[in-house]
Design an enzyme around this catalytic site. Structure first.
Site, PDB file in Angstrom:
ATOM      1  CD1 TRP A 103      35.881  37.483  37.081  1.00 26.88           C
ATOM      2  CD2 TRP A 103      37.995  36.747  37.083  1.00 26.88           C
ATOM      3  NE1 TRP A 103      36.111  36.837  38.268  1.00 26.88           N
ATOM      4  CE2 TRP A 103      37.383  36.383  38.298  1.00 26.88           C
ATOM      5  CE3 TRP A 103      39.327  36.398  36.876  1.00 26.88           C
ATOM      6  CZ2 TRP A 103      38.061  35.673  39.299  1.00 26.88           C
ATOM      7  CZ3 TRP A 103      40.005  35.697  37.856  1.00 26.88           C
ATOM      8  CH2 TRP A 103      39.381  35.345  39.052  1.00 26.88           C
ATOM      9  CG  ASP A 172      36.613  34.423  31.027  1.00 29.06           C
ATOM     10  OD1 ASP A 172      36.013  33.340  31.208  1.00 29.06           O
ATOM     11  OD2 ASP A 172      37.224  35.027  31.921  1.00 29.06           O
ATOM     12  CE  LYS A 196      33.559  30.907  37.834  1.00 27.21           C
ATOM     13  NZ  LYS A 196      33.971  30.972  39.215  1.00 27.21           N
TER      14      LYS A 196
HETATM   15  C1  LIG Z   1      34.816  35.099  34.514  1.00 27.83           C
HETATM   16  C2  LIG Z   1      35.990  34.401  35.134  1.00 27.83           C
HETATM   17  N1  LIG Z   1      37.132  34.294  34.441  1.00 27.83           N
HETATM   18  C3  LIG Z   1      38.203  33.668  34.941  1.00 27.83           C
HETATM   19  C4  LIG Z   1      38.203  33.119  36.212  1.00 27.83           C
HETATM   20  C5  LIG Z   1      39.416  32.414  36.725  1.00 27.83           C
HETATM   21  O1  LIG Z   1      39.148  31.074  36.689  1.00 27.83           O
HETATM   22  P1  LIG Z   1      40.129  29.939  37.223  1.00 27.83           P
HETATM   23  O2  LIG Z   1      40.096  30.006  38.708  1.00 27.83           O
HETATM   24  O3  LIG Z   1      39.500  28.703  36.667  1.00 27.83           O
HETATM   25  O4  LIG Z   1      41.478  30.192  36.671  1.00 27.83           O
HETATM   26  C6  LIG Z   1      37.029  33.197  36.976  1.00 27.83           C
HETATM   27  C7  LIG Z   1      36.975  32.594  38.322  1.00 27.83           C
HETATM   28  O5  LIG Z   1      36.104  32.796  39.106  1.00 27.83           O
HETATM   29  C8  LIG Z   1      35.904  33.853  36.422  1.00 27.83           C
HETATM   30  O6  LIG Z   1      34.763  33.945  37.127  1.00 27.83           O
END
Ligand SMILES: Cc1ncc(COP(=O)(O)O)c(C=O)c1O
Length: 361
Positions: A103, A172, A196
């Site tokens: 991520w 994030d 989550k």
């Molecule tokens: C730490 C993290 N950042 C970003 C995302 C991306 O999230 P989204 O699907 O809401 O765009 C996720 C998705 O699992 C994630 O776990």
């Protein structure tokens, strides 16, 4: 009672049963309105109260200082990968990223499409198993970004990294949001997709220190413009109203069960159960992450062969344990132990792990 699965999905994920029951009870007639929240105007006084209460409860839960704005946005955490540099990184500036998993990697990649970003540290060469000890910080960076919990690799920060003086820290927090207390005043901006710990998909929570909104350039399309969205109370256009309502119920539930200190305690009990099961398996189960960085939220582990991993997933499903297959990019097994996953569910998992090893070890 309805038969509920032991749900270890990585997101969307398990919801508190009480929240689902309340949403069910209010589905046809929300507080005497004769309609569901999803059927009412986002400009109605009832919905205004829903979104304002959700914000007030989140402020209480996280201890958000008064000089921070809270926004309920759309586009997932993925849109924040772009909105963040668009708003907080001036055209001439660079931003720093700490990369501890997929991520963080995705976040910096997106930031680079729009301007200059550099890695202040990356643990990619060692396979994303730890938190970096040293940072190569740019003292003039627009911000320092990190991912507090890497959902796929199972690497979590338990103390925030320290940026250079005056460089705002950006996080994030998608997969460990409201799973433990944090000191919000250490942060410039925190963002998290809700799906989550906080509720259903469709809403992304952004918490930003007010002074940083002055960085938003004047020419941004309005739906990408933090300053306008914050000023509108997340009501510039139609918000994801039903998701906001459910997220609000989750915040109330989190307060009711004792707040983030109590939630963290339970989360640690759950994670300890699974890590003990791994560590006491004589190597049959193998967790790749260094002990100090082991995530309390997402526990990835391997078995001696891919065939055994496949059998583990199949048999666990038959036993009512859902969502244990690892992310497709890394394989193996992953147990996601978010706030709404009960100790009982985790005990069912560790019992299953012991029995599976007895039969296949
Ligand atoms: C730490 C993290 N950042 C970003 C995302 C991306 O999230 P989204 O699907 O809401 O765009 C996720 C998705 O699992 C994630 O776990």
């Amino acid at each position: 009672m309805t038969n509920r699965a032991f749900n270890f999905n990585a997101g969307p994920a398990a919801m508190p049963l009480e929240v689902l029951e309340q949403a069910q009870a209010e589905m046809l007639d929300f507080k005497g309105t004769g309609m569901s929240v999803m059927e009412m105007s986002h400009r109605s006084k009832e919905f205004e109260s829903v979104i304002q209460t959700a914000e007030a409860d989140l402020r209480q839960l996280l201890g958000i200082p008064a000089n921070y704005k809270v926004m309920f946005l759309q586009g997932g955490a993925t849109l924040q990968f772009a909105m963040l540099p668009m708003n907080l990184r001036p055209a001439s500036a660079s931003a720093d990223y700490i990369v501890t998993g997929v991520w963080g990697q995705t976040a910096i990649k997106e930031a680079k499409k729009l301007g200059t970003a550099r890695a202040a540290a990356s643990t990619e060469a060692e396979g994303f198993k730890s938190i970096p000890e040293k940072l190569d910080l740019d003292p003039s960076a627009a911000y320092l970004h990190f991912t507090s919990n890497e959902t796929i690799h199972g690497v979590e920060y338990f103390n925030e990294p320290t940026p250079s003086a005056d460089v705002p820290l950006v996080c994030d927090a998608s997969s460990d949001f409201i799973s433990h207390p944090i000191d919000v005043s250490k942060y410039g901006l925190i963002y998290a997709g809700a799906q989550k710990n906080a509720g259903p998909s469709g809403v992304t929570i952004v918490i930003v220190r007010e002074d940083l909104l002055e960085r938003t350039p004047a020419n941004l399309p309005v739906m990408l413009d933090y300053k306008t969205l914050a000023a509108s109370g997340s009501l510039h256009n139609t918000p994801p109203s039903f998701s906001v309502y459910i997220v609000g119920l989750v915040f109330k539930w989190a307060l009711k069960v004792g707040g983030l200190a109590a939630i963290e305690k339970t989360n640690r009990i759950k994670a300890d159960l699974v890590y003990k099961a791994i560590d006491n398996s004589g190597g049959f189960y193998n967790g790749p992450v260094q002990p100090a960085a082991r995530s309390v939220m997402n526990v990835p582990f391997r078995l001696p062969s891919e065939e055994l991993e496949e059998a583990f997933v199949k048999e666990s499903q038959k036993a009512g344990l859902i969502g244990l297959k690892g992310h497709r990019s890394v394989g193996g097994i992953r147990a996601s132990l978010y706030n709404a996953v009960s100790v009982e569910a985790v005990q069912a998992l560790t019992n299953f792990m012991a029995e599976f090893q007895r039969q296949n070890g």
